[in-house]
Design an enzyme around this catalytic site. Structure first.
Site, PDB file in Angstrom:
ATOM      1  N   ASP A  19      45.610  17.720  13.989  1.00 55.60           N
ATOM      2  CA  ASP A  19      46.088  18.927  13.162  1.00 55.60           C
ATOM      3  C   ASP A  19      47.030  18.523  11.988  1.00 55.60           C
ATOM      4  OD1 ASP A  19      44.492  20.583  14.847  1.00 55.60           O
ATOM      5  OD2 ASP A  19      46.293  21.067  15.828  1.00 55.60           O
TER       6      ASP A  19
HETATM    7  N1  URA Z   1      45.422  19.241  20.261  1.00 52.26           N
HETATM    8  C1  URA Z   1      45.917  19.960  19.428  1.00 52.26           C
HETATM    9  O1  URA Z   1      46.005  21.266  19.689  1.00 52.26           O
HETATM   10  N2  URA Z   1      46.197  19.657  18.243  1.00 52.26           N
HETATM   11  C2  URA Z   1      46.052  18.447  17.887  1.00 52.26           C
HETATM   12  O2  URA Z   1      46.309  17.701  16.769  1.00 52.26           O
HETATM   13  C3  URA Z   1      45.630  17.500  18.911  1.00 52.26           C
HETATM   14  C4  URA Z   1      45.273  17.911  20.105  1.00 52.26           C
END
Ligand code: URA
Length: 233
Positions: A101
Site C-alpha cells: 500500500d
Molecule cells: N497488507 C496490507 O494491509 N497492506 C500492505 O501493504 C501489505 C499487506
C-alpha cells in the site's frame, strides 16, 4: 529482432530516437555503419553505439526499501510511484512482485521476469511474508490464536490461512502470512477489532530487507537471492 528494437532495449531510447542515432551514423553492425532500423539481427549481434558494444541484458531483479507515500503502480494521479525512484534503463519494463500500500514501507521486489514474480506472489507457492505492525490499541491476548486458526475478512468467503504472530510490545507485533489478499494485514487486524497505524515488510520468503538500504534506495538481488524462489531450492 529488428535493429531499432534492439537499440530501444539496450540504449533505452524510443524508436524515433533510435532512428535518429542510425541517421547520424553512430551505430555499427559487425564494424559497418548501418542506417536502417528495419534490418533483422541476432540477439548477440556485434552492435556498437559510438564505438561502445551494446548487449541485451538478462532478466533484472531488485529489492527496494519502499518509502511511505509512494504508489506501487506505473501511474498515479495523486502520488509519486516507486518507479520514479529507479535510475534504470527501461524501468517501465519492470513490474512489482507483491505490491505494498502507499502508506506501507519496507521490502519491495521488482523484476522483468514474469515467471519469477509468479513464484513470489502466487498463493500456490505459499511464500511467507513478515510484517512489523504498529497498532492503534494494545493487542488482545487471544489474537495470536485467532490468526493461527484463521479469521474471516469482510467480503471474503473463506478464512485466512494460519498466520503466526509474535508480540514485540503492547502495540507492536510481527506477523507472518502466507498469502497476499488485498490489504490483508490491515483487514486481519480490523477483523479482531484493532487498527493498523504503521506497516513495514521485513521479509519475503528467505529474503530479508537489506539494512543498508535507506528508504527509497534499492539494489540488485544477488544470484543466490534470486535462486531462492526457483524450483530447485
Ligand atoms: N497488507 C496490507 O494491509 N497492506 C500492505 O501493504 C501489505 C499487506
Amino acid at each position: 529482432m529488428r535493429l531499432d528494437k534492439f537499440l530501444c532495449e539496450t540504449v533505452g531510447v524510443t524508436r524515433t530516437q533510435a532512428a535518429r542515432l542510425l541517421k547520424e551514423k553512430r551505430i555499427t553492425l559487425d564494424g559497418n555503419i548501418v542506417k536502417s532500423g528495419a534490418i533483422k539481427i541476432a540477439e548477440d549481434a556485434d552492435v556498437e553505439f559510438d564505438g561502445a558494444a551494446l548487449k541485451l541484458s538478462g532478466p533484472r531483479y531488485f529489492m527496494m526499501n519502499k518509502p511511505e507515500g509512494y504508489v506501487c503502480s506505473h501511474e498515479d494521479a495523486s502520488n509519486p510511484t516507486v518507479f520514479v525512484l529507479l535510475e534504470e534503463v527501461n524501468a517501465e519494463k519492470l513490474h512489482i512482485a507483491g505490491r505494498l500500500d502507499c502508506d506501507t514501507t519496507g521490502l519491495l521486489l521488482l523484476t522483468d521476469d514474469g515467471q519469477w514474480s509468479h513464484r513470489v506472489t502466487s498463493p500456490k507457492h505459499k511464500c511467507d511474508k513478515t510484517y512489523r505492525v504498529w497498532l492503534d490499541d494494545p493487542i488482545e491476548d487471544d489474537v495470536a490464536e485467532q490468526f493461527a486458526e484463521g479469521v474471516m475478512l469482510r467480503g471474503e468467503d473463506a478464512e485466512t490461512l494460519p498466520a503466526q504472530m509474535t508480540v514485540v510490545d503492547e502495540k507492536e507485533v510481527l506477523l507472518t502470512i502466507h498469502e497476499g489478499k488485498y490489504h490483508q494485514v490491515k483487514r486481519m487486524f480490523a477483523a479482531v477489532g484493532n487498527r493498523v497505524v504503521g506497516l513495514h515488510r521485513e521479509t519475503v520468503g528467505a529474503l530479508v530487507l537489506d539494512e543498508a538500504l535507506e528508504p527509497g534506495e534499492y539494489r540488485l538481488l544477488t544470484a543466490d537471492e534470486v535462486a531462492q524462489f526457483m524450483p530447485s531450492k
